[in-house]
Write a protein that holds these residues in place. Structure first.
Motif, mmCIF file in Angstrom:
data_model
loop_
_atom_site.group_PDB
_atom_site.id
_atom_site.type_symbol
_atom_site.label_atom_id
_atom_site.label_comp_id
_atom_site.label_asym_id
_atom_site.label_seq_id
_atom_site.Cartn_x
_atom_site.Cartn_y
_atom_site.Cartn_z
ATOM 1 N N CYS A 180 16.549 -10.892 -9.869
ATOM 2 C CA CYS A 180 17.294 -9.700 -9.471
ATOM 3 C C CYS A 180 18.407 -10.152 -8.530
ATOM 4 O O CYS A 180 18.455 -11.330 -8.149
ATOM 5 N N HIS A 181 19.319 -9.257 -8.222
ATOM 6 C CA HIS A 181 20.505 -9.639 -7.434
ATOM 7 C C HIS A 181 20.792 -8.605 -6.361
ATOM 8 O O HIS A 181 20.361 -7.454 -6.459
ATOM 9 N N LEU A 182 21.571 -9.031 -5.377
ATOM 10 C CA LEU A 182 22.088 -8.074 -4.407
ATOM 11 C C LEU A 182 23.283 -7.363 -5.043
ATOM 12 O O LEU A 182 24.104 -8.001 -5.714
ATOM 13 N N ILE A 212 19.281 -3.773 -3.856
ATOM 14 C CA ILE A 212 18.984 -4.618 -5.023
ATOM 15 C C ILE A 212 19.586 -3.943 -6.259
ATOM 16 O O ILE A 212 19.482 -2.724 -6.427
ATOM 17 N N CYS A 213 20.199 -4.755 -7.147
ATOM 18 C CA CYS A 213 20.886 -4.192 -8.313
ATOM 19 C C CYS A 213 19.928 -3.354 -9.164
ATOM 20 O O CYS A 213 18.781 -3.750 -9.381
ATOM 21 N N HIS A 214 20.428 -2.222 -9.623
ATOM 22 C CA HIS A 214 19.549 -1.333 -10.392
ATOM 23 C C HIS A 214 19.260 -1.883 -11.785
ATOM 24 O O HIS A 214 18.244 -1.556 -12.396
ATOM 25 N N GLN A 215 20.137 -2.780 -12.286
ATOM 26 C CA GLN A 215 19.934 -3.305 -13.641
ATOM 27 C C GLN A 215 18.693 -4.191 -13.747
ATOM 28 O O GLN A 215 18.045 -4.244 -14.781
ATOM 29 N N HIS A 216 18.379 -4.952 -12.659
ATOM 30 C CA HIS A 216 17.286 -5.935 -12.745
ATOM 31 C C HIS A 216 16.169 -5.656 -11.752
ATOM 32 O O HIS A 216 15.462 -6.568 -11.334
ATOM 33 N N SER A 217 16.019 -4.408 -11.351
ATOM 34 C CA SER A 217 14.993 -4.112 -10.347
ATOM 35 C C SER A 217 13.683 -3.649 -10.974
ATOM 36 O O SER A 217 12.743 -3.294 -10.261
ATOM 37 N N SER A 269 24.910 -2.255 -7.914
ATOM 38 C CA SER A 269 25.085 -2.830 -9.255
ATOM 39 C C SER A 269 25.537 -4.279 -9.146
ATOM 40 O O SER A 269 26.279 -4.645 -8.235
ATOM 41 N N CYS A 270 25.054 -5.107 -10.104
ATOM 42 C CA CYS A 270 25.533 -6.494 -10.173
ATOM 43 C C CYS A 270 26.533 -6.650 -11.314
ATOM 44 O O CYS A 270 26.855 -7.768 -11.719
ATOM 45 N N LYS A 271 27.010 -5.543 -11.847
ATOM 46 C CA LYS A 271 28.057 -5.514 -12.875
ATOM 47 C C LYS A 271 27.633 -6.225 -14.155
ATOM 48 O O LYS A 271 28.433 -6.911 -14.780
ATOM 49 N N SER A 272 26.364 -6.094 -14.549
ATOM 50 C CA SER A 272 25.932 -6.777 -15.773
ATOM 51 C C SER A 272 25.572 -5.779 -16.874
ATOM 52 O O SER A 272 24.951 -6.148 -17.863
ATOM 53 N N GLU A 273 25.952 -4.499 -16.696
ATOM 54 C CA GLU A 273 25.596 -3.503 -17.708
ATOM 55 C C GLU A 273 26.321 -3.773 -19.019
ATOM 56 O O GLU A 273 27.467 -4.215 -19.016
HETATM 57 ZN ZN LIG Z 1 21.360 -7.782 -11.440
#
Ligand SMILES: [Zn+2]
Length: 305
Positions: free
Chosen positions: A156-158, A126-131, A183-187
């Motif tokens: 959250c995203h894969l 799971i992406c660390h940005q939205h976990s 990462s879902c590349k949203s940083e």
């Molecule tokens: Zn995400």
């Protein structure tokens, strides 16, 4: 000598088959191990005579990567630096030589899927940005369904890629990931800059700075988010006139003298710098052709070019 003669006798009796492996064989065995695990490697070792796992472990230094679950925290950096870099030093009789280090950041493509870590009892991938708002600990069916619902709703995203931050040492080829997170590349640039600041601070707080040497540079590829994020804190000061580096750097035309705190420099992948240069070279070439074309339109008839 006895060991050698025993081996020769074993070879004559066909109970020992010496094999010489090339780098290509080692690469092939690593690929087989990554794709099919130990079982496939053992099967192909017997059938195709590619290197065994034991040979791989003997000839190749494997880097242990702990996958980060949840948002990247300062504790992830300190734990990884302690476990993968400082702890092995304690068993060594020699004290390590001081050297400069580079913290590098990059992305690696990963399979876009969730997995389960039995040791941590947590869901990976799971992406660390939205976990932050997701409980990744898996203890019953309801907790699995809850994660599925959050994925379906887009909370959250894969992870599409793994963000890997690693420490390399100048003078040898060692590289230690600290850490690797889906990462879902949203940083945003600010978030990635904060993450890098945590990595630099952790190097000091764990004592690695005193034991192994300082961080000399932060390296990144051409990723635009990293470039923007690191610009503000790694290009904020001009190299001090009294610095030993100043005398060398000031004689290199075309290079700036901007550094961050502790004289840390920001390094980009040469590939992208060359790409940038070739882009402008291409534009200049097109401009030249256009000017020549205009000249041929306006030149007097009968004039020999
Ligand atoms: Zn995400």
């Amino acid at each position: 000598m006895r060991t050698i003669t025993n081996r020769i006798e074993d070879a004559i009796n066909a109970v020992y088959a010496p094999r010489g492996y090339t780098d290509k064989d080692i690469d092939l065995a690593i690929l087989v191990h990554c794709l099919g695990g130990q079982a496939l490697l053992t099967a192909l070792n017997r059938r195709l005579a590619i290197p065994s796992l034991r040979t791989l472990e003997h000839k190749h230094a494997f880097t242990q990567v702990e996958v980060t679950t949840g948002r990247i925290q300062p504790s992830h950096f300190t734990q990884n630096i302690q476990n993968t870099i400082l702890a092995p030093l304690q068993s060594s009789p020699l004290s390590p030589a001081l050297s400069g280090h580079t913290i590098t950041i990059g992305e690696m493509a990963i399979q876009e899927k969730a997995d389960f870590d039995g040791k941590l009892q947590m869901v990976l991938g799971i992406c660390h940005q939205h976990s932050d708002g997701v409980n990744l600990r898996l203890h019953d069916v309801a907790s699995a369904e809850c994660i599925c619902e959050k994925l379906a709703s887009g909370e959250c995203h894969l992870g599409k890629e793994a963000t890997i931050i690693a420490v390399t040492t100048w003078g040898n080829n060692s590289i230690h990931p600290i850490p690797a997170a889906p990462s879902c590349k949203s940083e945003t640039p600010a978030e990635i800059a904060d993450t890098m600041k945590q990595a630099i601070n952790s190097w000091k707080t764990t004592g690695a700075h005193n034991q192994l040497g300082p961080i000399w540079s932060v390296a990144t590829d051409g990723d635009a988010t990293c470039r923007r994020g690191f610009h503000d804190f790694l290009l904020k000061d001009e190299l001090d006139f009294n610095s030993p580096l100043y005398r060398t750097m000031c004689l290199l035309p075309g290079l700036n003298l901007q550094v961050g705190e502790g004289d840390i420099t920001l390094d980009f992948n040469w590939k992208h710098i060359f790409k940038c240069m070739s882009f402008f070279a291409h534009r200049i070439c097109i401009a030249n052709i256009f000017i020549r074309y205009l000249y041929t339109l306006t030149k007097p008839q009968g004039h020999c070019a």
